[in-house]
Design a protein around this motif. Structure first.
Motif, short mmCIF file in Angstrom:
data_model
loop_
_atom_site.label_atom_id
_atom_site.label_comp_id
_atom_site.label_asym_id
_atom_site.label_seq_id
_atom_site.Cartn_x
_atom_site.Cartn_y
_atom_site.Cartn_z
N HIS A 281 6.01 -13.74 28.49
CA HIS A 281 7.38 -13.31 28.20
C HIS A 281 8.34 -14.50 28.23
CE1 HIS A 281 5.96 -9.19 28.76
NE2 HIS A 281 7.13 -8.76 28.35
N VAL A 282 8.14 -15.39 29.18
CA VAL A 282 9.04 -16.54 29.32
C VAL A 282 9.00 -17.40 28.06
CG1 VAL A 282 9.45 -18.69 30.58
CG2 VAL A 282 8.90 -16.58 31.84
N PHE A 283 7.82 -17.56 27.49
CA PHE A 283 7.67 -18.41 26.30
C PHE A 283 7.67 -17.60 25.00
CE2 PHE A 283 5.87 -21.04 29.69
CZ PHE A 283 6.55 -22.22 29.47
N MET A 284 8.05 -16.33 25.10
CA MET A 284 8.11 -15.44 23.93
C MET A 284 6.80 -15.39 23.17
SD MET A 284 11.59 -14.70 22.22
CE MET A 284 13.12 -14.40 23.11
N LEU A 285 5.72 -15.25 23.91
CA LEU A 285 4.40 -15.11 23.32
C LEU A 285 3.79 -13.75 23.68
CD1 LEU A 285 2.99 -18.67 24.19
CD2 LEU A 285 3.94 -17.90 22.00
N HIS A 286 4.63 -12.85 24.15
CA HIS A 286 4.13 -11.61 24.74
C HIS A 286 3.61 -10.60 23.72
CE1 HIS A 286 8.54 -11.47 24.24
NE2 HIS A 286 8.32 -10.29 23.71
N ASN A 287 3.82 -10.83 22.45
CA ASN A 287 3.29 -9.87 21.46
C ASN A 287 2.24 -10.51 20.55
OD1 ASN A 287 4.94 -11.50 19.92
ND2 ASN A 287 5.59 -9.85 18.57
N ILE A 288 1.65 -11.58 21.01
CA ILE A 288 0.70 -12.31 20.17
C ILE A 288 -0.75 -12.09 20.61
CG2 ILE A 288 -0.10 -14.60 19.48
CD1 ILE A 288 2.78 -15.50 19.40
N PHE A 289 -1.01 -12.20 21.90
CA PHE A 289 -2.40 -12.21 22.37
C PHE A 289 -3.00 -10.81 22.39
CE2 PHE A 289 -0.31 -15.82 24.55
CZ PHE A 289 -1.00 -16.83 23.91
N PRO A 290 -4.26 -10.67 21.94
CA PRO A 290 -4.95 -9.37 22.00
C PRO A 290 -5.09 -8.90 23.45
CG PRO A 290 -6.14 -10.91 20.59
CD PRO A 290 -5.09 -11.70 21.30
N GLU B 24 1.40 -3.94 28.82
CA GLU B 24 2.66 -3.37 28.38
C GLU B 24 3.79 -4.37 28.59
OE1 GLU B 24 5.57 0.45 29.33
OE2 GLU B 24 3.66 0.22 30.37
N MET B 25 4.70 -4.45 27.62
CA MET B 25 5.82 -5.37 27.72
C MET B 25 6.79 -4.91 28.80
SD MET B 25 6.59 -6.44 23.77
CE MET B 25 6.23 -4.80 23.13
N ILE B 26 7.46 -5.84 29.41
CA ILE B 26 8.41 -5.53 30.48
C ILE B 26 9.53 -4.64 29.95
CG2 ILE B 26 10.06 -6.55 32.09
CD1 ILE B 26 8.16 -8.98 32.22
N ASN B 27 9.94 -4.87 28.73
CA ASN B 27 10.91 -4.03 28.04
C ASN B 27 10.37 -3.80 26.64
OD1 ASN B 27 13.11 -2.85 26.76
ND2 ASN B 27 14.61 -4.32 27.51
N GLY B 28 10.23 -2.53 26.26
CA GLY B 28 9.58 -2.20 25.01
C GLY B 28 10.21 -2.81 23.77
N VAL B 29 11.51 -3.14 23.83
CA VAL B 29 12.17 -3.71 22.65
C VAL B 29 11.89 -5.20 22.49
CG1 VAL B 29 14.04 -2.02 22.84
CG2 VAL B 29 14.35 -4.29 23.83
N TYR B 30 11.22 -5.80 23.46
CA TYR B 30 10.99 -7.24 23.40
C TYR B 30 10.07 -7.65 22.25
CZ TYR B 30 13.09 -8.11 28.03
OH TYR B 30 13.96 -8.23 29.10
N TRP B 31 9.34 -6.71 21.66
CA TRP B 31 8.38 -7.08 20.63
C TRP B 31 9.05 -7.72 19.42
CZ3 TRP B 31 8.36 -5.19 15.62
CH2 TRP B 31 9.13 -4.07 15.36
N THR B 32 10.33 -7.42 19.20
CA THR B 32 11.02 -7.95 18.01
C THR B 32 11.49 -9.39 18.19
OG1 THR B 32 13.22 -7.18 18.68
CG2 THR B 32 11.83 -5.62 17.52
N PRO C 203 10.10 -12.30 19.44
CA PRO C 203 9.28 -13.39 18.88
C PRO C 203 9.26 -13.38 17.36
CG PRO C 203 8.12 -12.28 20.66
CD PRO C 203 9.32 -11.44 20.35
N ILE C 204 9.33 -12.20 16.76
CA ILE C 204 9.36 -12.13 15.30
C ILE C 204 10.62 -12.78 14.75
CG2 ILE C 204 9.37 -10.57 13.30
CD1 ILE C 204 7.81 -8.58 15.04
N GLU C 205 11.76 -12.50 15.41
CA GLU C 205 13.01 -13.16 15.01
C GLU C 205 12.88 -14.68 15.12
OE1 GLU C 205 16.03 -12.62 13.92
OE2 GLU C 205 16.11 -10.44 13.76
N PHE C 206 12.27 -15.16 16.19
CA PHE C 206 12.10 -16.60 16.33
C PHE C 206 11.16 -17.16 15.27
CE2 PHE C 206 14.42 -16.82 20.25
CZ PHE C 206 14.78 -18.16 20.34
#
Length: 397
Positions: free
Chosen positions: A137-146, A150-158, A160-163
């Motif tokens: 989460h700190v490095f915004m890699l939380h939606n990449i690795f298989p 669960e994400m700390i906050n469900g909206v965080y998935w967007t 890293p995509i923005e970045f």
């Protein structure tokens, strides 16, 4: 004036009130969807002038507020590149671009991350996810690795995509030219189609729905929406420079808006109807089970959004008033904090047995309970965290 800082800080030196209001609408739309989801997914109908209007499809597709953010980011961030291309401003300095993006996105995100982690440790005596996931989460890699938890906050998935969009924007901007932009549009559409179709029928053949969501929404799975926004910015910039925006052709903006509005509403109701509440998720029956919309709906919706944003930028008196009044502008200004904070509040209050403020209306009841906390906490987040860093971002330009 809380709006002056936003207007002063636009890198394109062009501030469009209606698009700020649209940003606020997108955040509220996502919040409505989560509220509906945690209130039991009830149907919601409203009597208007003697007609029974089913609003369930509109509320149920509130997740498409993320699509609005993606296309709007392409327009707003692509606009200064378009102006530089047309000789209306100095070239964009890549380092300065990334500095501004980091100061815009990360402070509010990190502050919330720290607060949520502390609350979990204090109230539950543990972290909400494994330590490795916290680091991701700190490095915004939380939606990449298989296998990511669960994400700390469900909206965080967007985020890293923005970045990812920020990283590819300087390269995509090289294709913003008269003979190149069609290739940019067609190429992004084909790339997304091939990626989503290939991944679904290959790597994701036996995957769970959460894994499909994670993989198919990675770059390049949503690239065409960002590109659609960039191309809308390019057309808008050309129209302003050539004077078309001030000529008789300018009247076409109303037709453009009407067509895009019909497309957006039609696509929202269509995606609702092909995936009924009691769907069995049989192969090819529903969205995540491989219906053709899985590979094309976001593309169609993104292009309709791009046309709407273009028409709003050109100016439509009545619609602009609806989006550019002080209430909608305020929602737009604090929209990022609304987006970050609404889901934890909705999940918390949705898990409680709350008194019924509105009898037999679970969605409206939860909505009334979350409204004040979301607005208060989001406002605090904006003024205490976002705004100071916005001032820092604008200090040297």
């Amino acid at each position: 004036d809380i709006f002056s800082l936003e207007k002063h800080g636009t890198s394109a030196h062009l501030y469009l009130d209606s698009l700020t209001g649209l940003r606020g609408f997108a955040a509220i739309w996502v919040a409505l969807w989560h509220t509906w989801k945690f209130s039991g997914r009830p149907t919601y109908e409203l009597m208007l002038w003697g007609y029974n209007v089913d609003l369930t499809p509109f509320i149920r597709t509130g997740w498409a507020g993320v699509d609005v953010f993606f296309v709007l980011s392409g327009f707003v961030l692509g606009l200064p590149y378009c102006q530089a291309l047309l000789g209306n401003r100095p070239p964009i300095r890549t380092g300065e671009f990334f500095r501004r993006r980091v100061l815009r996105v990360l402070p509010a995100y990190y502050v919330q991350l720290i607060i949520l982690l502390l609350l979990w440790v204090i109230l539950a005596g543990r972290l909400p996810v494994p330590a490795a996931d916290v680091l991701a989460h700190v490095f915004m890699l939380h939606n990449i690795f298989p296998g990511q938890g669960e994400m700390i906050n469900g909206v965080y998935w967007t985020l890293p995509i923005e970045f990812d969009f920020y990283l590819v924007l300087p390269l995509l901007a090289l294709l913003l030219a008269p003979k190149k932009w069609p290739w940019l549009l067609v190429g992004s559409l084909l790339l997304v189609l091939v990626y989503r179709y290939g991944m679904f029928h290959g790597y994701l053949q036996d995957a769970t729905t959460p894994e499909k969501v994670r993989v198919l929404n990675q770059l390049p799975g949503r690239l065409e929406q960002f590109v659609s926004g960039m191309l809308a910015a390019y057309v808008y910039s050309l129209a302003r420079q050539s004077g078309v925006a001030d000529s008789g052709v300018y009247r076409w903006r109303n037709m453009l808006f009407s067509l895009s509005f019909i497309g957006i509403i039609g696509l929202s109701y269509f995606i609702h109807n092909i995936q009924p509440m009691n769907a069995q998720n049989l192969p090819g029956e529903t969205f995540w089970a491989g219906h053709w919309t899985l590979f094309s709906w976001h593309s169609l919706f993104g292009m309709a959004l791009a046309l709407m944003i273009l028409s709003l930028a050109l100016g439509i008196r009545g619609v602009n008033w609806l989006l550019a009044n002080r209430g909608m502008l305020y929602l737009g200004v604090i929209s990022y904090s609304i987006y970050l904070w609404h889901l934890p509040i909705v999940k918390l209050l949705g898990s409680m047995s709350l008194p019924g403020l509105v009898p037999d209306a679970p969605f409206l009841n939860l909505l009334l309970w979350v409204l004040v906390p979301v607005m208060v906490i989001s406002s605090l987040s904006y003024f205490a965290v976002e705004r100071p860093f916005l001032k820092l971002r604008h200090r040297s330009r």
